[in-house]
Structures are given as C-alpha cells and as structure tokens.
Motif scaffolding. Structure first.
Motif, PDB file in Angstrom:
ATOM      1  N   MET A  55       0.977  -1.154  -0.020  1.00  0.00           N
ATOM      2  CA  MET A  55      -0.065  -0.080  -0.058  1.00  0.00           C
ATOM      3  C   MET A  55       0.803   1.415   0.100  1.00  0.00           C
ATOM      4  SD  MET A  55       0.646  -0.553   3.571  1.00  0.00           S
ATOM      5  CE  MET A  55      -0.585  -1.968   3.998  1.00  0.00           C
ATOM      6  N   GLN A  56       1.943   1.018   0.340  1.00  0.00           N
ATOM      7  CA  GLN A  56       3.094   2.371   0.345  1.00  0.00           C
ATOM      8  C   GLN A  56       3.364   2.645  -1.107  1.00  0.00           C
ATOM      9  OE1 GLN A  56       4.906   4.330   2.927  1.00  0.00           O
ATOM     10  NE2 GLN A  56       2.881   4.109   3.746  1.00  0.00           N
TER      11      GLN A  56
ATOM     12  N   SER B  59       2.049   2.097  -3.904  1.00  0.00           N
ATOM     13  CA  SER B  59       0.759   2.273  -4.934  1.00  0.00           C
ATOM     14  C   SER B  59       0.894   3.347  -5.922  1.00  0.00           C
ATOM     15  CB  SER B  59      -0.444   1.982  -4.352  1.00  0.00           C
ATOM     16  OG  SER B  59      -0.589   3.309  -3.574  1.00  0.00           O
ATOM     17  N   LEU B  60       1.682   4.412  -5.615  1.00  0.00           N
ATOM     18  CA  LEU B  60       1.798   5.642  -6.611  1.00  0.00           C
ATOM     19  C   LEU B  60       2.816   5.320  -7.488  1.00  0.00           C
ATOM     20  CD1 LEU B  60       1.513   8.757  -3.917  1.00  0.00           C
ATOM     21  CD2 LEU B  60      -0.405   7.562  -5.508  1.00  0.00           C
TER      22      LEU B  60
ATOM     23  N   ARG C 294       9.066  11.136   0.274  1.00  0.00           N
ATOM     24  CA  ARG C 294       7.746  10.847   1.060  1.00  0.00           C
ATOM     25  C   ARG C 294       7.924  10.439   2.467  1.00  0.00           C
ATOM     26  NH1 ARG C 294       4.554   7.484  -2.158  1.00  0.00           N
ATOM     27  NH2 ARG C 294       3.482   7.405   0.005  1.00  0.00           N
TER      28      ARG C 294
ATOM     29  N   PHE D  75       8.032  11.513   8.321  1.00  0.00           N
ATOM     30  CA  PHE D  75       7.732  10.587   9.426  1.00  0.00           C
ATOM     31  C   PHE D  75       9.049  10.100  10.115  1.00  0.00           C
ATOM     32  CE2 PHE D  75       3.795  10.262   7.665  1.00  0.00           C
ATOM     33  CZ  PHE D  75       3.720   9.800   6.599  1.00  0.00           C
TER      34      PHE D  75
END
Lengths: 269, 251
Positions: A1-2, A4-5, A263, A267
């Motif tokens: 899911m991380q 998917s871009l 990205r 975090f």
C-alpha cells in the motif's frame, strides 16, 4: 500500500523540490543570513570572532608544525591558512547536515517546503562564515609576501565546483542521518579523522607521491580545486577531473535518494 | 479553483520500539486510526481511509469530527506536507497553509521584523509584505510594542501579531487548523470582523474546527470525519445535524 503511486509522481515531487529550492535562492539566502544574525546576536564582535579564531589557529598550528615537519614557516603557514579556511567550511557543512532537517522540524511540519532549501540555507550560512574568515588568510599571504599569479583566479570556478559537491554531500548526509540517528555520530568522527588524514596540517610533498591518502582522498581533490591556483599557482587538472566525476555520481546518487525517500522524510523527524 | 480528492489514503508509520508489541493485538479504539502491520513488519496507523470529495470555487468547508478523526492529517495532506499512500489530490490554485500561525517567530527581534519573517515563511516577497505593513501593524494594535522584541510580549500579544500577519494576505486556497481564538475581549470583536473579511477573500477555505458556532458562521459545507473515514460530505447544516446525532447517541 505504500508504493501504489507511480514512480513518476515521486520523480515529479523530487524535481519540484530541487527546482523550488534553487528558484527561491533569495529566500533561503535571507534565512541563512538570519541564522547567522541569530547566532551572534548580543555578542559584540559577532562573526569576527570566527576570523580571530582562525587567525589564532593558523599561527598556533603554523608555527609549531612548521618546526615538527621541518618546513619553512614562509611556505607552510600560507599553505595551512588556505587549507584550514576551506576545511573549516567543508567540515562545518557536513557536521551541520547531520541534524539539518531536525532543526527545521517546525517548518517541515507546518508548511510545504522543499527539503533542498535547508541544504541551500546551510550552504549560505557557511559561506557567510567563510567570508568572514578570508580576512586572516589574506593577511597571512600579504605578511609572507606569497607570490600570487593570475592563475589564482582559477580558484573561483574551482570553488564553485567545490560548493556544488558540498550540495549533494549535504543532501545525502541529511537524509541518511535523519533516518539513522547513529550515522550522525559516525559522520562527525569521520570528519574529525579526515582532518588528519588529508593534507591540511601537513603538506603533500612530505609523503611519497601516489600515496592513497592523497590520490584516493576526495577531500584532497576538492580542496586542491581552490588551493592549487592560490597557493601553488598551478591548475589542478587531475583534481578537476576527479571532482567533476564525484559531482556527477554524487548528484545522481543524492537525486535517487531524494526520489526514493522524500515521502518518508516527514515521518522520520 | 478547485480541490479534487479521490480515494485518498494515508498511512503513518510508527518507528517506536514498543510498536512491535502492539502487533500482537490490534485494538479497536474510539480515537485515532486503525493500527496494522504490513508485510515488512512496520506498524502503521491508517490515518485516512479512502476519502473522495470535491471542493469547488467559493466553497468554505469545515472538517468536523471527534478527536483523532484525521482532520489535521487531512489538512496536512492537502497542504502537501504528507504524500498520499494511495489515491490522488488535485488542487487548482495556490495553497496557503495557516496550520501553525506562529511559524517563523523569532522572539529576540522586534515585532516589525517578525512581520517580515512570518511573511517570508509564507512565501511572500518583501514588496508585498511592505505594501501590507501599515495594515498589519494597525490590526495587531500593539502600540509602541511593535518596535520591541517579541520576548517582551504576553502570549495574547504574540497571538495578535501572528493573527494580523496570517490574515493580511489574499489566499487562493486557505487551509486552517483552528486557532482563531487570541486576545482579550476588545480584540476578539475586531478579530471576528477581520476573520470574516479574510475568509471571504479566500476562494476556497478548508478549516478544521471543534466549534460548531464557528462552523455555522463561516462555512458553507462540512466534511464529517471519524477514525480516518469520511462519513458525510455536504452542505453545512445537514452534516452538522448528522454529527450531532452521532454524538448524542454516543456513536
């Protein structure tokens, strides 16, 4: 899911980061100046202390080591002066990079800024410091009547290549040290060690030629870009080739790192 | 101007060492997003899950919902501070993120110089700041304190300064995390009027708020978020009713 871009999104964002950072140079330049003002507010001499400090260091190390190394002070002290000036700037940029994004955490969490702007801001800060420290170097060269030729002007393009290299080094160190907090310590120790392993407080003529401490030492080549024209009055062709090679590879590496990890940076703070 | 959000999801990784032990139990909670682990064993909080909505020119949208619903996270995603984990955000127009009003304050320089700093952090040029300087100083209403260092100000005075700067410029798309309360009663009345003018200058506004009074006053639409999901999006009154109904039934 991380992931998917599509990759081109990451590329576009990294490109925006790089371009915006450079386009807004006036802004980051102002903030670099602001950082210096903040640092020296309410001190009487301000950044002139840096110039004084460098002058004292040059004299202290210069007089002692010219005896230890059996080199005439007339030759050694001007060599040391330009070497220390450049090395102080380079090591300060690298060491500051280890906590670069952490110190900008407030800004990063509040608004959309290009990460490269912090790198540029750091370069401007250290350029301002270096500009103050040129004074003792000039005094040394005048005092010892060091022969200068027009070739010394080649130091200017050399300095630009040096700065370009500091850009990608600062960027990649910042990113890695943000993720792995221990690496900052390693970088600091490595920088301290490099001071001794690079011809800065000793002259290259004093070791056998072709030694790895000189030939395979990227710091040596980067410093030579500026030192050779100014001190030796010669054009350092080999160092130019090495430095440009390092620049191309380094820029590509740091660009790839930015694209891959930009990205995640927020975090990691 | 428009904001189009399509299938937006955002996962926030947790790097704390004790996150490992959380992996053993996924606890459903009433606050925050859902916790889960991915294949490579990092713990994530799914802060936003599959959001889809469109904001058109002239709309002023409030983000409402319980604590930890994802309001501030959504604002940060719209501001470009977070990159989406999935889905897309398309924004037409220049975004002005007023999420942290005090961003850029240097307490050792004067109020006047801080106006420059606050403006620069918002990407404004020197000439633009100077054009608005008089108006900002008049709004902040700090008298001669404007030329004294900000560390001599009280908290309320600092709030007035940041408020005056933040509301001085014409934003295209304005993102605000609720901070509209600052200052004493004399100032509050003035601030209210100024906020109204400021909000009306923005082509699009997205505001996170707990105060339904403010929402009713300033906003045309609402997005009701809970646990990272968009439960309702539509005209303000409808969505507020739904939110209030949920609150009273203890959902």
């Amino acid at each position: 899911m991380q992931e998917s871009l599509p990759v081109d999104t990451h590329l576009r964002v990294a490109l925006w980061d790089f371009v915006q950072g450079i386009l807004n140079w006036r802004l980051w330049g102002f903030f670099g100046l602001h950082d210096i003002r903040q640092r020296y507010r309410r001190s009487s001499f301000g950044p002139l202390w840096l110039a004084l400090g460098l002058g004292v260091t040059i004299l202290g190390i210069g007089i002692l080591y010219s005896q230890i190394l059996h080199v005439d002070g007339q030759i050694f002290i001007p060599f040391l002066a330009i070497s220390l000036l450049l090395w102080n700037m380079m090591s300060s940029i690298i060491v500051e990079s280890t906590t670069l994004f952490l110190s900008g955490a407030n800004v990063i969490n509040s608004t959309r800024v290009p990460y490269t702007s912090f790198v540029l801001r750091g370069l401007v800060r250290n350029l301002i410091v270096a500009a103050h420290c040129i004074a003792p170097v000039i005094l040394v060269y005048i005092f010892y009547r060091h022969p200068m030729t027009w070739i010394a002007l080649l130091a200017i393009p050399g300095f630009i290549i040096l700065l370009a290299n500091m850009y990608w080094i600062s960027l990649i160190v910042s990113i890695i040290c943000l993720r792995f907090r221990d690496v900052g310590q390693i970088v600091i120790y490595a920088t301290q060690l490099a001071l001794f392993l690079t011809p800065i407080i000793w002259m290259p003529t004093q070791v056998r030629s072709g030694t790895p401490y000189i030939q395979y030492n990227p710091a040596y080549h980067l410093i030579s870009l500026v030192r050779d024209p100014v001190f030796y009055g010669r054009f350092p062709a080999q160092s130019w080739v090495v430095s440009i090679l390092i620049l191309v590879v380094g820029m590509a590496l740091s660009a790839a790192t930015l694209v891959r990890f930009r990205r995640h940076l927020i975090f990691w703070i | 101007m428009s904001i189009e959000v399509n299938g937006l999801s955002l996962d926030l990784p947790i790097y704390a060492a004790n996150a490992r032990s959380l992996r053993k139990k996924i606890i459903p909670t009433s606050v925050g997003g859902s916790l889960f682990a991915n294949a490579s064993d990092t713990i994530f909080v799914r802060a936003l899950q599959d959001l889809t909505f469109t904001i058109r020119d002239g709309e002023r949208v409030a983000l409402i919902g319980p604590n930890g619903a994802g309001k501030t996270t959504l604002l940060k995603a719209l501001a470009g501070i977070y990159t989406p984990s999935a889905g897309t955000i398309s924004i037409r127009g220049e975004v002005s993120a007023a999420l942290n009003a005090a961003l850029g304050i240097d307490s050792e320089v004067t109020g006047r110089e801080n106006i420059y700093l606050l403006g620069y952090y918002r990407g404004l040029s020197k000439s633009r700041i100077e054009a608005n300087m008089e108006e900002i100083i008049a709004t902040a209403d700090l008298g001669h304190f404007i030329d004294l260092p900000v560390n001599t100000y009280s908290a309320g005075m600092q709030g007035r300064l940041t408020f005056a700067v933040a509301t001085a410029f014409d934003p295209d798309v304005l993102l605000m995390d609720e901070w509209l309360s600052a200052g004493d009663s004399a100032f509050v009345a003035k601030a209210h009027e100024r906020t109204k003018q400021f909000v009306e200058k923005a082509r699009i506004m997205v505001l996170a708020s707990h105060s339904l009074a403010i929402v009713r006053e300033f906003c045309t639409h609402c997005a009701y978020l809970s646990r990272g999901r968009l439960l309702a999006y539509g005209p303000a009154e409808e969505v507020i009713k739904r939110y209030e109904a949920d609150v009273s039934t203890g959902a």
